[in-house]
Design a protein around this motif. Structure first.
Motif, PDB file in Angstrom:
ATOM      1  N   TYR A   1      -2.664  13.779 -39.532  1.00 48.79           N
ATOM      2  CA  TYR A   1      -2.734  12.698 -38.669  1.00 48.79           C
ATOM      3  C   TYR A   1      -2.077  12.795 -37.515  1.00 48.79           C
ATOM      4  CZ  TYR A   1      -2.704   7.912 -37.000  1.00 48.79           C
ATOM      5  OH  TYR A   1      -2.549   6.741 -36.327  1.00 48.79           O
ATOM      6  N   SER A   2      -2.732  12.690 -36.480  1.00 49.78           N
ATOM      7  CA  SER A   2      -2.022  12.817 -35.348  1.00 49.78           C
ATOM      8  C   SER A   2      -2.280  11.739 -34.032  1.00 49.78           C
ATOM      9  CB  SER A   2      -2.097  14.211 -34.172  1.00 49.78           C
ATOM     10  OG  SER A   2      -1.594  15.323 -35.089  1.00 49.78           O
ATOM     11  N   ILE A   3      -1.374  11.302 -33.276  1.00 47.95           N
ATOM     12  CA  ILE A   3      -1.379  10.377 -32.039  1.00 47.95           C
ATOM     13  C   ILE A   3      -0.808  11.240 -30.907  1.00 47.95           C
ATOM     14  CG2 ILE A   3      -0.888   8.505 -30.803  1.00 47.95           C
ATOM     15  CD1 ILE A   3      -0.180   7.156 -33.675  1.00 47.95           C
ATOM     16  N   THR A   4      -2.009  11.488 -29.956  1.00 44.39           N
ATOM     17  CA  THR A   4      -1.569  12.575 -28.785  1.00 44.39           C
ATOM     18  C   THR A   4      -1.748  11.857 -27.564  1.00 44.39           C
ATOM     19  OG1 THR A   4      -2.262  14.357 -30.256  1.00 44.39           O
ATOM     20  CG2 THR A   4      -2.037  14.826 -27.946  1.00 44.39           C
ATOM     21  N   ARG A   5      -1.021  11.885 -26.600  1.00 46.26           N
ATOM     22  CA  ARG A   5      -0.896  11.043 -25.236  1.00 46.26           C
ATOM     23  C   ARG A   5      -1.114  12.377 -24.293  1.00 46.26           C
ATOM     24  NH1 ARG A   5       1.099   5.872 -26.436  1.00 46.26           N
ATOM     25  NH2 ARG A   5       1.665   5.177 -24.502  1.00 46.26           N
ATOM     26  N   PHE A   6      -2.287  12.258 -23.605  1.00 41.52           N
ATOM     27  CA  PHE A   6      -2.407  13.220 -22.357  1.00 41.52           C
ATOM     28  C   PHE A   6      -2.479  12.414 -21.043  1.00 41.52           C
ATOM     29  CE2 PHE A   6      -4.905  14.730 -26.080  1.00 41.52           C
ATOM     30  CZ  PHE A   6      -4.914  15.959 -26.096  1.00 41.52           C
ATOM     31  N   ALA A   7      -1.809  13.386 -20.253  1.00 41.37           N
ATOM     32  CA  ALA A   7      -1.892  12.869 -18.751  1.00 41.37           C
ATOM     33  C   ALA A   7      -3.368  12.694 -18.192  1.00 41.37           C
ATOM     34  CB  ALA A   7      -1.008  13.665 -17.876  1.00 41.37           C
TER      35      ALA A   7
ATOM     36  N   VAL B   1       0.755  -1.245  -0.008  1.00 41.04           N
ATOM     37  CA  VAL B   1       0.058   0.003   0.055  1.00 41.04           C
ATOM     38  C   VAL B   1       0.835   1.257   0.034  1.00 41.04           C
ATOM     39  CG1 VAL B   1      -1.704   1.313   1.362  1.00 41.04           C
ATOM     40  CG2 VAL B   1      -2.028  -1.110   1.191  1.00 41.04           C
ATOM     41  N   ARG B   2       1.923   1.084   0.645  1.00 43.01           N
ATOM     42  CA  ARG B   2       2.944   2.275   0.981  1.00 43.01           C
ATOM     43  C   ARG B   2       3.378   2.739  -0.495  1.00 43.01           C
ATOM     44  NH1 ARG B   2       5.897   0.696   5.232  1.00 43.01           N
ATOM     45  NH2 ARG B   2       4.067   1.434   6.462  1.00 43.01           N
ATOM     46  N   SER B   3       3.796   1.618  -1.280  1.00 45.92           N
ATOM     47  CA  SER B   3       4.559   1.782  -2.595  1.00 45.92           C
ATOM     48  C   SER B   3       3.332   2.441  -3.422  1.00 45.92           C
ATOM     49  CB  SER B   3       4.936   0.366  -3.148  1.00 45.92           C
ATOM     50  OG  SER B   3       5.986  -0.217  -2.473  1.00 45.92           O
ATOM     51  N   ALA B   4       2.029   2.128  -3.348  1.00 45.73           N
ATOM     52  CA  ALA B   4       0.868   2.754  -4.242  1.00 45.73           C
ATOM     53  C   ALA B   4       0.976   4.077  -4.026  1.00 45.73           C
ATOM     54  CB  ALA B   4      -0.256   1.735  -3.790  1.00 45.73           C
ATOM     55  N   LEU B   5       0.830   4.468  -2.584  1.00 41.96           N
ATOM     56  CA  LEU B   5       0.665   5.887  -2.192  1.00 41.96           C
ATOM     57  C   LEU B   5       1.850   6.872  -2.715  1.00 41.96           C
ATOM     58  CD1 LEU B   5      -0.854   5.428   1.400  1.00 41.96           C
ATOM     59  CD2 LEU B   5      -2.116   6.126  -1.000  1.00 41.96           C
ATOM     60  N   ALA B   6       3.006   6.107  -2.538  1.00 39.27           N
ATOM     61  CA  ALA B   6       4.285   6.877  -3.042  1.00 39.27           C
ATOM     62  C   ALA B   6       4.311   7.113  -4.565  1.00 39.27           C
ATOM     63  CB  ALA B   6       5.610   6.019  -2.815  1.00 39.27           C
ATOM     64  N   ALA B   7       3.691   6.083  -5.104  1.00 38.66           N
ATOM     65  CA  ALA B   7       3.551   6.556  -6.728  1.00 38.66           C
ATOM     66  C   ALA B   7       2.454   7.575  -7.009  1.00 38.66           C
ATOM     67  CB  ALA B   7       3.057   5.350  -7.521  1.00 38.66           C
ATOM     68  N   LEU B   8       1.520   7.503  -6.199  1.00 41.93           N
ATOM     69  CA  LEU B   8       0.166   8.798  -6.388  1.00 41.93           C
ATOM     70  C   LEU B   8       0.992   9.808  -5.949  1.00 41.93           C
ATOM     71  CD1 LEU B   8      -2.687   6.797  -5.079  1.00 41.93           C
ATOM     72  CD2 LEU B   8      -1.927   7.221  -7.494  1.00 41.93           C
ATOM     73  N   ALA B   9       1.820  10.041  -4.847  1.00 41.77           N
ATOM     74  CA  ALA B   9       2.503  11.242  -4.334  1.00 41.77           C
ATOM     75  C   ALA B   9       3.576  11.865  -5.525  1.00 41.77           C
ATOM     76  CB  ALA B   9       3.094  10.958  -3.274  1.00 41.77           C
TER      77      ALA B   9
ATOM     78  N   ASP C   1       6.530   8.334 -21.878  1.00 41.88           N
ATOM     79  CA  ASP C   1       5.268   8.916 -21.084  1.00 41.88           C
ATOM     80  C   ASP C   1       5.919   9.627 -19.932  1.00 41.88           C
ATOM     81  OD1 ASP C   1       3.472   8.858 -23.248  1.00 41.88           O
ATOM     82  OD2 ASP C   1       3.141   6.757 -22.221  1.00 41.88           O
ATOM     83  N   LEU C   2       6.478   8.675 -18.989  1.00 44.52           N
ATOM     84  CA  LEU C   2       6.980   9.313 -17.816  1.00 44.52           C
ATOM     85  C   LEU C   2       8.027  10.290 -17.815  1.00 44.52           C
ATOM     86  CD1 LEU C   2       7.918   5.506 -16.186  1.00 44.52           C
ATOM     87  CD2 LEU C   2       5.539   6.932 -16.247  1.00 44.52           C
ATOM     88  N   THR C   3       9.034  10.256 -18.846  1.00 50.08           N
ATOM     89  CA  THR C   3       9.800  11.496 -19.109  1.00 50.08           C
ATOM     90  C   THR C   3       9.266  12.616 -19.685  1.00 50.08           C
ATOM     91  OG1 THR C   3      11.761   9.828 -19.351  1.00 50.08           O
ATOM     92  CG2 THR C   3      12.048  11.946 -20.188  1.00 50.08           C
ATOM     93  N   ASP C   4       8.516  12.248 -20.731  1.00 51.93           N
ATOM     94  CA  ASP C   4       7.765  13.452 -21.541  1.00 51.93           C
ATOM     95  C   ASP C   4       6.751  14.150 -20.763  1.00 51.93           C
ATOM     96  OD1 ASP C   4       9.546  13.152 -23.733  1.00 51.93           O
ATOM     97  OD2 ASP C   4       8.028  11.676 -24.690  1.00 51.93           O
ATOM     98  N   LEU C   5       6.036  13.496 -19.876  1.00 48.30           N
ATOM     99  CA  LEU C   5       4.642  14.161 -19.225  1.00 48.30           C
ATOM    100  C   LEU C   5       5.194  14.147 -17.757  1.00 48.30           C
ATOM    101  CD1 LEU C   5       1.970  12.381 -21.128  1.00 48.30           C
ATOM    102  CD2 LEU C   5       2.773  14.834 -21.540  1.00 48.30           C
ATOM    103  N   GLU C   6       6.564  13.906 -17.329  1.00 41.87           N
ATOM    104  CA  GLU C   6       6.555  13.892 -16.029  1.00 41.87           C
ATOM    105  C   GLU C   6       5.634  12.996 -15.100  1.00 41.87           C
ATOM    106  OE1 GLU C   6       7.392  18.231 -15.162  1.00 41.87           O
ATOM    107  OE2 GLU C   6       8.850  18.520 -16.740  1.00 41.87           O
ATOM    108  N   LEU C   7       5.563  11.735 -15.246  1.00 46.02           N
ATOM    109  CA  LEU C   7       4.599  10.998 -14.934  1.00 46.02           C
ATOM    110  C   LEU C   7       5.361   9.896 -13.897  1.00 46.02           C
ATOM    111  CD1 LEU C   7       2.064  10.611 -17.576  1.00 46.02           C
ATOM    112  CD2 LEU C   7       1.836  12.086 -15.491  1.00 46.02           C
ATOM    113  N   SER C   8       4.727   9.370 -12.888  1.00 43.07           N
ATOM    114  CA  SER C   8       5.210   8.067 -12.290  1.00 43.07           C
ATOM    115  C   SER C   8       4.682   7.037 -12.918  1.00 43.07           C
ATOM    116  CB  SER C   8       5.086   8.335 -10.846  1.00 43.07           C
ATOM    117  OG  SER C   8       3.553   8.203 -10.473  1.00 43.07           O
ATOM    118  N   PRO C   9       5.578   5.695 -12.555  1.00 43.66           N
ATOM    119  CA  PRO C   9       5.084   4.272 -13.195  1.00 43.66           C
ATOM    120  C   PRO C   9       3.663   4.265 -12.583  1.00 43.66           C
ATOM    121  CG  PRO C   9       7.067   4.265 -12.435  1.00 43.66           C
ATOM    122  CD  PRO C   9       6.808   5.570 -11.763  1.00 43.66           C
ATOM    123  N   GLY C  10       2.817   3.520 -13.483  1.00 50.14           N
ATOM    124  CA  GLY C  10       1.395   3.216 -12.950  1.00 50.14           C
ATOM    125  C   GLY C  10       0.517   4.413 -13.537  1.00 50.14           C
TER     126      GLY C  10
END
Length: 245
Positions: A229-235, A55-63, A200-209
């Motif tokens: 024609y575009s493929i766009t990835r949104f956070a 659970v702590r790992s999940a909350l850390a990712a969300l943080a 995505d993690l790098t370009d959109l500054e996200l965390s795993p998951g």
């Protein structure tokens, strides 16, 4: 609560990621609005049938994503950040779509290349496989926070130099105008969702998951001839789509 059901083992998806997804879904659903806090780790561990470390790992990712924040002596606070509303309409434009929801919007050109259209790109742009296209890799930001990462292809015979114009203007609309296309419309949009990949993690500054929304879109000129024609990835935790007639 959306995540009360115990997680599934041996699915190939890490337990902490499943838990993070379910907590995120519960937050989005408003399950914790009365307290503004995520339940204690012991409660979540019991609900999901896992140990507190998971659970702590999940909350850390969300943080890391900025969804929650640990507060000493209180627990885990939900960070209230309103999503940007991004309308998908006949004339979908990034900066106009965000509008006054952000103090500042910016689009950056990350990469530019001329290449041969593969079967998929050719199908969307009504070209023949092997025809020349120009590929632009761009990133959209709102208030200095990455919102989207797009890959766009344009017929090279019609839009030669579009990358150089975009580099200066930071706008597809302005680049089109400079190259003689005064107006264009959104002909088709497909939307899917998935977990963020390494880029995505790098370009959109996200965390795993983290979850991202993917749009595949075709823009045409007023004579219904495809121009982009575009493929766009949104956070997913930063935007929501509104489909307008």
């Amino acid at each position: 609560m959306a995540g009360q059901k115990q997680v599934q083992r041996q699915t190939g998806v890490a337990l902490w990621r499943q838990i993070a997804d379910r907590i995120r879904a519960s937050i989005n659903h408003g399950d914790f609005d009365s307290t503004g806090m995520v339940p204690p780790e012991t409660v979540l561990a019991l609900q999901f049938g896992v140990n507190r470390h998971t659970v702590r790992s999940a909350l850390a990712a969300l943080a890391q994503e900025g969804v929650v924040r640990a507060v000493q002596g209180r627990g885990t606070l939900i960070e209230r950040k309103e999503r940007l509303n991004f309308p998908i309409s006949k004339r979908t434009r990034f900066s106009q779509g965000i509008g006054d929801q952000a103090r500042e919007t910016r689009a950056t050109l990350l990469d530019l290349a001329e290449e041969k259209a593969d079967a998929e790109i050719a199908r969307w742009l009504h070209l023949r496989p092997g025809d020349d296209v120009i590929r632009l890799e761009t990133r959209g930001e709102a208030d200095q926070r990455p919102v989207s990462r797009a890959t766009s292809w344009f017929p090279a015979d019609r839009f030669a130099g579009i990358g150089d114009v975009y580099r200066v203007t930071g706008s597809i609309t302005k680049a089109f105008r400079e190259l003689g296309l005064s107006d264009y419309i959104r002909a088709k949009t497909e939307i899917t969702a998935t977990h963020a990949d390494i880029s995505d993690l790098t370009d959109l500054e996200l965390s795993p998951g983290a979850i991202i929304l993917i749009t595949r879109a075709m823009n045409t000129d007023l004579d219904d001839k495809p121009v982009q024609y575009s493929i766009t990835r949104f956070a997913a935790d930063r935007v929501q789509f509104t489909i307008e007639n």
